[in-house]
Scaffold this motif. Structure first.
Motif, PDB file in Angstrom:
ATOM      1  N   GLU A  99       0.831  -1.206   0.000  1.00 52.14           N
ATOM      2  CA  GLU A  99       0.000   0.000   0.000  1.00 52.14           C
ATOM      3  C   GLU A  99       0.864   1.255   0.000  1.00 52.14           C
ATOM      4  O   GLU A  99       0.434   2.318  -0.449  1.00 52.14           O
ATOM      5  CB  GLU A  99      -0.910   0.002   1.231  1.00 52.14           C
ATOM      6  N   VAL A 100       2.102   1.124   0.488  1.00 49.12           N
ATOM      7  CA  VAL A 100       3.025   2.254   0.578  1.00 49.12           C
ATOM      8  C   VAL A 100       4.055   2.220  -0.542  1.00 49.12           C
ATOM      9  O   VAL A 100       4.338   3.241  -1.178  1.00 49.12           O
ATOM     10  CB  VAL A 100       3.737   2.249   1.952  1.00 49.12           C
ATOM     11  N   PHE A 101       4.623   1.043  -0.820  1.00 52.95           N
ATOM     12  CA  PHE A 101       5.772   0.946  -1.709  1.00 52.95           C
ATOM     13  C   PHE A 101       5.464   0.317  -3.062  1.00 52.95           C
ATOM     14  O   PHE A 101       6.357   0.173  -3.892  1.00 52.95           O
ATOM     15  CB  PHE A 101       6.890   0.156  -1.029  1.00 52.95           C
ATOM     16  N   GLY A 102       4.244  -0.072  -3.303  1.00 52.65           N
ATOM     17  CA  GLY A 102       3.896  -0.623  -4.602  1.00 52.65           C
ATOM     18  C   GLY A 102       4.309  -2.067  -4.759  1.00 52.65           C
ATOM     19  O   GLY A 102       4.533  -2.807  -3.799  1.00 52.65           O
ATOM     20  N   SER A 103       4.457  -2.480  -6.001  1.00 53.01           N
ATOM     21  CA  SER A 103       4.633  -3.898  -6.316  1.00 53.01           C
ATOM     22  C   SER A 103       5.976  -4.457  -5.858  1.00 53.01           C
ATOM     23  O   SER A 103       6.132  -5.671  -5.767  1.00 53.01           O
ATOM     24  CB  SER A 103       4.488  -4.108  -7.826  1.00 53.01           C
ATOM     25  N   ARG A 104       6.949  -3.606  -5.545  1.00 49.99           N
ATOM     26  CA  ARG A 104       8.262  -4.141  -5.174  1.00 49.99           C
ATOM     27  C   ARG A 104       8.241  -4.883  -3.837  1.00 49.99           C
ATOM     28  O   ARG A 104       9.159  -5.640  -3.540  1.00 49.99           O
ATOM     29  CB  ARG A 104       9.316  -3.023  -5.140  1.00 49.99           C
ATOM     30  N   THR A 105       7.211  -4.683  -3.036  1.00 46.93           N
ATOM     31  CA  THR A 105       7.104  -5.420  -1.763  1.00 46.93           C
ATOM     32  C   THR A 105       5.949  -6.413  -1.781  1.00 46.93           C
ATOM     33  O   THR A 105       5.557  -6.927  -0.731  1.00 46.93           O
ATOM     34  CB  THR A 105       6.912  -4.436  -0.590  1.00 46.93           C
ATOM     35  N   LEU A 106       5.437  -6.710  -2.951  1.00 45.44           N
ATOM     36  CA  LEU A 106       4.276  -7.596  -3.042  1.00 45.44           C
ATOM     37  C   LEU A 106       4.598  -8.996  -2.516  1.00 45.44           C
ATOM     38  O   LEU A 106       3.771  -9.624  -1.840  1.00 45.44           O
ATOM     39  CB  LEU A 106       3.789  -7.667  -4.491  1.00 45.44           C
ATOM     40  N   LYS A 107       5.798  -9.515  -2.809  1.00 50.27           N
ATOM     41  CA  LYS A 107       6.147 -10.854  -2.346  1.00 50.27           C
ATOM     42  C   LYS A 107       6.267 -10.911  -0.824  1.00 50.27           C
ATOM     43  O   LYS A 107       5.949 -11.931  -0.215  1.00 50.27           O
ATOM     44  CB  LYS A 107       7.461 -11.312  -2.986  1.00 50.27           C
ATOM     45  N   VAL A 108       6.723  -9.806  -0.217  1.00 48.96           N
ATOM     46  CA  VAL A 108       6.785  -9.761   1.242  1.00 48.96           C
ATOM     47  C   VAL A 108       5.382  -9.838   1.825  1.00 48.96           C
ATOM     48  O   VAL A 108       5.112 -10.610   2.754  1.00 48.96           O
ATOM     49  CB  VAL A 108       7.497  -8.476   1.720  1.00 48.96           C
ATOM     50  N   ASP A 109       4.477  -9.049   1.275  1.00 46.35           N
ATOM     51  CA  ASP A 109       3.092  -9.090   1.738  1.00 46.35           C
ATOM     52  C   ASP A 109       2.480 -10.472   1.553  1.00 46.35           C
ATOM     53  O   ASP A 109       1.747 -10.972   2.420  1.00 46.35           O
ATOM     54  CB  ASP A 109       2.260  -8.047   0.990  1.00 46.35           C
ATOM     55  N   GLU A 110       2.800 -11.082   0.424  1.00 45.66           N
ATOM     56  CA  GLU A 110       2.251 -12.423   0.182  1.00 45.66           C
ATOM     57  C   GLU A 110       2.758 -13.412   1.222  1.00 45.66           C
ATOM     58  O   GLU A 110       1.988 -14.225   1.752  1.00 45.66           O
ATOM     59  CB  GLU A 110       2.644 -12.905  -1.223  1.00 45.66           C
ATOM     60  N   LEU A 111       4.052 -13.360   1.546  1.00 44.95           N
ATOM     61  CA  LEU A 111       4.602 -14.261   2.555  1.00 44.95           C
ATOM     62  C   LEU A 111       3.911 -14.068   3.899  1.00 44.95           C
ATOM     63  O   LEU A 111       3.487 -15.043   4.543  1.00 44.95           O
ATOM     64  CB  LEU A 111       6.108 -14.031   2.705  1.00 44.95           C
TER      65      LEU A 111
END
Length: 823
Positions: A99-111
């Motif tokens: 929500e803050v950093f865009g798609s570059r942290t999507l995998k972290v959110d998924e984990l």
């Protein structure tokens, strides 16, 4: 022409003026969020006045007439100084970074969504005891009171980072604090990495050679590993075992192998103390950041004053002391994770094989909001063994055969987690017996809890230990078949069987992440430990004195002698020292002789001002690369740090390990002396390309630089020079003053993992105890307290912290007074 020139001057001058105005506006807006520590505020959430007395190092001493008000004050102080850090930790564990950093942290959110830690934290809130619930509620109220002040008084959104990333900040809740503790468990975990790597190496090496590169800790007596491919009922060719290392996204919460939690802690009983009372030293190791994770504080509770290291986001003192009791922690390396390979039903992909046939996976969907993009919906699944993790996480695809998925069992993944309550009770303890009793509720992360009171010392492993079957196929060292009943956990081992060392005969107890106990599987703790080297130096230093003092404990804490260097150099250079004729200046042979001469006269001290540590480190790194590169290919990059036990096995030719010295692809048969000489040439070539000056003028500290970088702003050009803290440091991978190197990049010797906190406590004179953190108390880059303690930390110095209220007030540089706001 003159007209053009005048207009150019006007334009340039105008741009300069606009630039100055812009910088001034940015500074003004950023400085608005600097807290005023000397003020009085009315606030809701307290019943009596609270005082936050700050000394000249910005360490808050918090006074209130009841414990709830004191915890309120701690939440308020944490929010004043570390709001950005707290919100980012909460977003990480919630799986809401995108929500803050865009798609570059999507995998972290998924984990984090797949681990489901935040929902588990929410369910764990009612599991806490009454005192802990009151502390959580009061702490959250303190955080929210400061958030209200930010909004009411326009305090620059609370931190300068929020001007760049301006998402809304929701109120702090008790579950958030429990979630932060669970996040600590993720950041201290390393067993997943070890299991996957051991399986990948097993698929790549001949039988018997896995133990060379990934040896069991000496004395473990472990049977040989099973053949992983045969265990999975496949052939090695079915696995992508040599696939290149996956690239981890920003903010990935779990560490690379070799960079999981570490620490030192040791204690001396009164009969081993010069002053006749117990001593304790502790320095927990984590990844270095700006600001550091740690925050010094003093709390005046109904059970007495406590002082030491807190972690913003939680109302507990993780390490510290009172007048009668002191405690510290190290990472225990308890194996509390197991990976299971689950077989999918080919006729129903939503089912997996169990001991009783195929059974459906539990599943639900979750939506991840992504900045400037459409939301992403992912499906979450759980087998009976735990959450299903996709193959692109932890390189699981490289060890998962076709038609299968990987599931994770982990003691952290429970909603009956009372670790927060255990932490509160340990903080309130006045004797070792109370600390031992409190540990029963600690679930994860597993820690070695080292405690002292005025009469005794003790160490106890706290944290839930899985109960494994004696016929487990891999004994938890590699992924195992999820449908085999003997591989599954059968509950937890009773807390009473966790290793415990109470009042040892020698009067000294401690841990450097070394193996703490010898017990056969399944009563063992782990097959993977964080240290086999530092403990040797620690043992010598402890045995060198009949009695110890605070200063001798400090000396040990800051010791930079590498036992590893003292062990490996005579082995590796045995046939190279002073051999051959004198060589002409400027030749490669002459450069080699100069390097060997320097190392021959070196005592192994990893001092930042010396050249020998750099030459030694470059040599060992080049040596290991030559030994493993031809056998492992791209998989060799999974070993970025020197493995001392491996090199020692090779050069002592233990169980035929000397075969690693022969290069498979070459016709001649190379000896270990040949490889050692070639590796030294590689190291000298690297130094010629990357270092300036003669060998004798090199400095280890120019390369072993502590990289305490801001996790976000530290990557932005120009800003990084203001927010990143870089310092020349002594120590190394295997010294008590530990500074773990990165192992990768243009400079593989950067210090990226070390003691963010150091404390030494003497119960004969408690107020002589000393503390320091690696940066400063404030997370605000414009604050003078952003890095003021960092220079003390670098020089091996400390700051005193007293529980005497009058001393705290006499040295106060600001007092924040909070008074109850009338309804």
């Amino acid at each position: 022409m003159a007209l053009v020139f005048r207009w150019l001057i006007r334009i340039v001058s105008g741009l300069l003026v606009l630039g100055v105005i812009g910088v001034a506006m940015v500074y003004y807006l950023a400085s608005q969020s600097l807290p005023d520590y000397d003020a009085t505020h009315e606030t809701r959430g307290i019943t009596e006045p609270v005082e936050i007395v700050r000394n000249n190092a910005n360490i808050p001493h918090i006074f209130g007439r009841n414990d709830s008000d004191v915890f309120f004050g701690l939440g308020y102080a944490h929010a004043q100084d570390r709001l950005w850090q707290m919100i980012m930790m909460r977003r990480t564990v919630q799986g809401r970074l995108s929500e803050v950093f865009g798609s570059r942290t999507l995998k972290v959110d998924e984990l984090m969504r797949r681990l489901d830690l935040y929902r588990l934290a929410q369910k764990a809130v009612p599991e806490q005891d009454k005192d802990t619930l009151a502390a959580l509620e009061a702490y959250a109220s303190g955080v929210n009171a400061y958030l209200s002040r930010i909004n009411a008084d326009a305090l620059g959104r609370g931190a300068p980072e929020f001007f760049v990333f301006s998402n809304e900040i929701s109120p702090w809740r008790p579950a958030d604090s429990i979630a932060v503790l669970k996040l600590m468990g993720v950041q201290l975990s390393g067993q997943i990495e070890d299991e996957v790597l051991r399986a990948r190496v097993s698929l790549s090496l001949p039988e018997g050679r896995v133990e060379d590169l990934l040896p069991n800790m000496p004395g473990s007596g472990v049977a040989a590993l099973p053949d992983y491919a045969a265990l999975m009922q496949n052939t090695p060719s079915r696995f992508a075992s040599l696939r290149n290392r996956s690239i981890r996204p920003d903010f990935w919460p779990s560490p690379r192998r070799g960079l999981s939690g570490a620490s030192n802690a040791w204690a001396a009983a009164p009969d081993r103390s010069a002053a006749g009372a117990s001593l304790l030293a502790n320095d927990p190791h984590l990844g270095l950041t700006a600001p550091t994770l740690w925050y010094l504080a003093r709390l005046e509770l109904s059970t007495g004053g406590v002082i030491g290291g807190t972690i913003p986001g939680m109302p507990i003192m993780m390490v510290g002391r009172s007048d009668e009791f002191a405690w510290g922690v190290t990472s225990s390396y308890l194996d509390d994770q197991d990976l299971f390979i689950e077989e999918l039903n080919p006729d129903a992909p939503g089912e997996v094989r169990t001991a009783d046939g195929f059974a459906p996976l539990k599943s639900r969907s979750t939506i991840i909001n992504v900045k400037d993009q459409a939301p992403v919906t992912i499906g979450l699944q759980w087998s009976e063994n735990g959450p299903i993790l996709p193959g692109d996480m932890y390189d699981l695809a490289t060890v998962t055969p076709p038609g299968h998925v990987a599931a994770l069992s982990w003691t952290l993944l429970t909603d009956r987690d009372r670790s927060m309550s255990a932490g509160i009770r340990i903080m309130r303890a006045t004797a070792i017996t109370e600390g031992l009793a409190a540990g029963v509720d600690f679930t994860a992360p597993s820690l070695n809890l080292i405690m002292v009171d005025r009469n005794q010392i003790a160490m106890k492993v706290v944290g839930a230990m899985p109960k494994r079957h004696r016929l487990n196929q891999t004994k938890g060292r590699m992924p195992s078949l999820g449908w085999v009943a003997e591989n599954r956990w059968d509950g937890l081992v009773p807390y009473s069987t966790n290793p415990e060392f109470l009042q040892p005969k020698g009067g000294i107890v401690g841990n450097t992440n070394n193996k703490v106990i010898e017990r056969a599987f399944p009563r063992h703790m782990s097959y993977d430990w964080g240290d086999s080297q530092r403990v040797q130096r620690w043992t010598r230093l402890m045995q060198a004195r009949a009695v110890h003092t605070r200063d001798s404990f400090i000396e040990a804490q800051l010791d930079t002698v590498s036992v590893t260097a003292r062990t490996l150099l005579p082995l590796v250079g045995a046939d190279l020292w002073f051999t051959g004729e004198a060589a002409m200046e400027g030749t490669q042979e002459r450069a080699r002789q100069r390097a060997l001469t320097l190392l021959a006269n070196w005592n192994g001290e990893m001092n930042e001002h010396m050249p020998e540590p750099l030459i030694y480190s470059a040599w060992m790194r080049a040596l290991q690369n030559r030994l493993i590169r031809d056998e492992l290919g791209p998989l060799a990059q999974e070993f970025p740090h020197v493995e001392p036990l491996f090199i020692e096995r090779v050069f002592r030719d233990i169980k035929g390990a000397g075969i690693w010295c022969d290069v498979i692809q070459s016709a001649p048969k190379e000896t270990c002396t040949d490889v050692a000489r070639a590796a030294l040439d590689d190291a000298l070539l690297w130094l010629n390309e990357n270092a300036r000056g003669e060998q004798e003028s090199l400095r280890w500290g120019d390369y072993h630089i502590a990289t305490q970088d801001h996790p976000v702003l530290g990557k932005i050009p120009f800003l990084k020079y203001f927010v990143n803290i870089r310092q020349s440091t002594s120590g190394g991978d295997n010294t008590l003053l530990r500074g773990r190197t990165s192992g990768t990049g243009q400079n593989p010797f950067l210090n990226v993992h070390g003691a963010g906190y150091r404390g030494v406590y003497d119960l004969s004179d408690p107020d002589s105890s000393l503390f320091v953190i690696s940066t400063g108390q404030s997370g605000h880059p414009l604050s003078r307290h952003y890095d003021d303690l960092g220079e003390l930390w670098r020089r091996g110095e400390y700051t005193p912290m007293s529980l005497d209220p009058e001393l705290a007030r006499a040295a106060a540089v600001g007092i924040t007074r909070l008074t109850p706001k009338p309804n």
